[in-house]
Scaffold this active site. Structure first.
Site, PDB file in Angstrom:
ATOM      1  NE  ARG A  29      -2.443  -1.500   3.506  1.00  0.00           N
ATOM      2  CZ  ARG A  29      -2.863  -1.426   4.650  1.00  0.00           C
ATOM      3  NH1 ARG A  29      -4.003  -0.980   4.939  1.00  0.00           N
ATOM      4  NH2 ARG A  29      -1.763  -1.854   5.658  1.00  0.00           N
ATOM      5  CG  ASN A  47      -4.452  -4.712   2.854  1.00  0.00           C
ATOM      6  OD1 ASN A  47      -3.824  -4.500   1.959  1.00  0.00           O
ATOM      7  ND2 ASN A  47      -3.677  -4.613   4.036  1.00  0.00           N
TER       8      ASN A  47
END
Length: 753
Positions: A29, A47
């Site tokens: 990320r 996520n």
């Protein structure tokens, strides 16, 4: 990758990307955040149960899509990226959103050794992580062993009890930091604490004491590997007479002092999983490290704590002209599973370790050290665990959800999800209550982590295995798989092959489909079925299972078969039962076996290398250690009606006074040549040239290399296991693959495969 149109046509539009693979807990990320910021895109990353979801909007969206798989973090694995245009939104900055909950279809990566950046900080006096034994970032540290479930976020790990201090919280939220959303982030102010000072640990090792330390996946026992008295004390306390110990050195440069290693072995040693790597010993350590063996297992430091211990040893307790090397072995008393609980470790290890080093970060999942070797330039697993699990095996097709429960020794379990097979870490032998509990714990954790409800359980044919009893008690539909068929299928699964293929399985023991003791088998595999084309000539098994522990009995069996029973009592006079064994062999009902493992035992027994084994495979390993040059005995085998007999070879090994080195070379070279001849005849009869090579005997590097080379020279296509061990550690994968193929057959029926 699937695209919703040409990349150039996507610029200026808002795109939604779904990324599947090992993309949680690896800095993916923050990587996406940095990439989107570079291209001045708006949107978000988060996520989700399937991996990572990304939305980007801006003029350079196509550049972002093109760069995404090229610059990923080192531990990330991308299996698939789907890209679709969505409705544009008002201009916005790019951000990281909270994870989405739901049914899980993503995965986390394995634990990774300390990365170079964290190692630099560990020894940098100006760093806030200076000498902190739990330093980590998104590129390294614990993952699978601290994860309770997915999505992989701090509240679902063992780190949830450690509230981040302000500095760590700032790092965690700073997109420019290497610890941006690093779930295991910690520092001396807010993170886990060690029970003892590093200098005290190093001083204990230097003084010849045995130290137990809490590692990533369980406790380890450490002592000075050059101190024979310390190593012998460890053997005595751990009740481990001969089985080799692994050795840890502080750096790759220190390997040259104790082993002869090639570039491939050193490269494997330095990889992020940090496996134990088998190398040729230079015999400069305590003789009790690996008695009677030519190779030793070497590993590098895995955790910051290991690095700190070696730094203290090499700087405070210097040795003239030598680097420190320590034993690093699993702290599992009596062959039980690894210890991971602090209180239990202090209780169970009190009689073994002089110093027990704990810390307050829980281990959620046990994971032993992985063991590997380089054979013919390629990695061969002996034990697959920490650092590699839970990386899946990609299957040739999508299959139903299946649980396969493996065998009884070197146990693993496998869970299938979609087109992936997740093979658990090495569990070990299921001959203790603790081992069975670990097995059940592993099944539950793997199913929970993957969010899978199996429709069928695959198991071994043998009814008395703990794994079989577990399957039968489950209430699920069952598929029984013959042991050696599963060995073959494990290789075929990882190579994406459904058949037809020949399979040579050289193994210890497995129950045959006729109820017999199989172990040296030539099979024809097609889809979920197999046919036994041949087997090794049966040998009498005097004493049943006891013969597997006492190779002199297999040697006596050979002498009896050669009509030399009168030599048994004198040749094995040191064995109390030798005088009675001849009469036993004359009695009706003595069990027989086609086991290749017992063939190795017989050879080792005849050459006097290992009359009685203290650990599984000892005789075969000592036999291999004596090989200098493999040689082929002329007329050393016969093949009749598919039965391969090595009795002509064994007759030569039975000669009085034969040199063990000559005998070991003759055995390996002749057995390999005989197997190639055997396979070649089957290939000519069937027209099939692909052959899977599997079974525990393929851990033998010499035999494996000779058979592979011989097959290639004969125009055959040999397949060896690459992602799994050839021993029973790969059995569950083969069971799962056969069960899957059976379920996918029209009108598939449960039963034996």
């Amino acid at each position: 990758m699937t695209m919703g149109g040409e990349a150039t046509a996507l610029d200026g539009r808002r795109l939604r990307l779904h990324v599947r693979g090992a993309v949680q807990g690896v800095g993916f990320r923050p990587y996406v955040y940095g990439l989107a910021t570079r291209y001045r895109l708006g949107g978000f990353v988060a996520n989700d149960p399937h991996g990572v979801i990304i939305e980007v909007e801006g003029e350079r969206a196509s550049d972002f899509v093109a760069a995404l798989p090229l610059e990923k973090p080192p531990l990330a694995r991308i299996d698939e990226i789907s890209v679709h245009p969505v409705g544009a939104m008002a201009s916005e900055e790019f951000c990281i959103r909270a994870s989405k909950q739901g049914r899980v279809s993503t995965r986390i990566v394995a634990d990774a050794a300390t990365c170079p950046e964290c190692l630099s900080e560990l020894f940098d006096p100006a760093s806030r992580f200076h000498r902190y034994p739990f330093v980590n970032c998104t590129h390294c540290g614990p993952r699978y062993t601290i994860a309770e479930r997915l999505p992989y976020d701090r509240p679902t790990t063992a780190m949830k009890r450690f509230a981040m201090c302000k500095v760590c919280a700032d790092d965690y939220a700073d997109a420019r930091s290497r610890r941006f959303h690093a779930e295991a982030i910690a520092c001396p102010q807010c993170g886990p604490r060690l029970s003892h000072e590093i200098q005290d640990i190093a001083a204990a090792i230097a003084a010849g004491k045995i130290v137990a330390i809490k590692g990533l996946g369980g406790y380890q026992l450490i002592c000075d590997a050059r101190d024979e008295a310390a190593v012998q004390r460890l053997r005595q306390r751990k009740e481990r007479d001969q089985k080799p110990f692994a050795v840890m050195v502080g750096s790759v440069d220190a390997v040259a002092g104790i082993a002869d290693a090639d570039a491939a072995e050193l490269a494997l040693l330095e990889m992020a999983p940090r496996p134990i790597v088998l190398m040729t010993s230079r015999h400069r350590l305590a003789p009790a490290i690996a008695p009677g063996l030519s190779r030793i297992g070497i590993m590098l430091p895995v955790t910051p704590l290991h690095h700190l211990i070696f730094e203290a040893l090499n700087s405070v307790h210097k040795r003239a002209g030598e680097s420190w090397a320590t034993v690093a072995t699993s702290a599992n008393p009596g062959g039980e599973p690894l210890l991971l609980d602090n209180r239990e470790a202090e209780l169970r290890l009190a009689g073994i370790a002089d110093l027990i080093v704990t810390h307050d970060r829980d281990i959620v999942t046990r994971a032993d050290d992985s063991v590997a070797a380089v054979v013919a330039g390629r990695t061969r697993f002996i034990r697959r665990a920490r650092g590699y699990v839970p990386e899946p095996v990609r299957l040739a097709q999508t299959v139903p959800p299946i649980l396969a429960v493996g065998g009884a020794l070197k146990s693993t379990v496998t869970v299938t999800r979609g087109n992936e097979a997740f093979v658990s870490q090495h569990i070990g032998d299921l001959d203790t209550a603790e081992g069975v509990r670990f097995f059940e714990e592993t099944v539950g954790h793997l199913l929970s982590t993957l969010d899978v409800e199996p429709v069928v359980i695959a198991h071994d044919l043998h009814p008395n295995m703990a794994s079989t009893r577990f399957a039968e008690a489950s209430g699920k539909r069952l598929i029984a798989v013959q042991h050696h068929h599963a060995h073959a299928a494990s290789v075929m699964a990882e190579h994406g092959l459904t058949g037809p293929a020949l399979a040579l399985v050289l193994d210890g023991f497995g129950q045959g489909s006729d109820g017999g003791n199989w172990g040296g088998e030539l099979l024809l595999c097609q889809s979920a079925q197999f046919r036994r084309l041949g087997h090794l000539a049966p040998m009498m098994l005097p004493g049943g299972d006891r013969a597997a522990r006492e190779p002199w009995r297999m040697a006596a069996s050979v002498l009896h078969g050669l009509r030399r029973s009168d030599a048994i009592a004198t040749r094995f006079a040191a064995q109390p039962q030798a005088a009675r064994l001849c009469a036993m062999l004359e009695q009706p009902g003595v069990p027989v076996t086609t086991s290749a493992g017992r063939l190795f035992d017989a050879a080792a027994g005849l050459l006097g290398l290992c009359p009685v084994q203290s650990y599984e495979g000892e005789a075969a390993m000592k036999l291999e250690a004596h090989v200098r040059t493999p040689r082929i005995a002329k007329s050393g085998w016969t093949i009749e009606d598919g039965v391969l007999s090595l009795f002509p070879l064994l007759a030569r090994l039975a000669a009085e006074g034969i040199d063990p080195v000559d005998g070991a070379g003759l055995f390996h070279g002749t057995l390999a040549a005989a197997c190639v001849d055997w396979i070649g005849r089957a290939a000519r009869e069937t027209g099939i040239t692909t052959v899977a090579l599997s079974g525990g005997c393929f851990l033998n590097a010499i035999l494996s290399s000779e058979i592979e080379r011989g097959c290639i020279a004969a125009g055959l296509s040999p397949l060896l296991p690459r992602q799994m061990p050839p021993n029973d550690g790969g059995l569950s994968l083969g069971q799962a693959w056969i069960a899957a193929l059976k379920l996918l057959e029209p009108q598939g029926q449960e039963g034996t495969a």
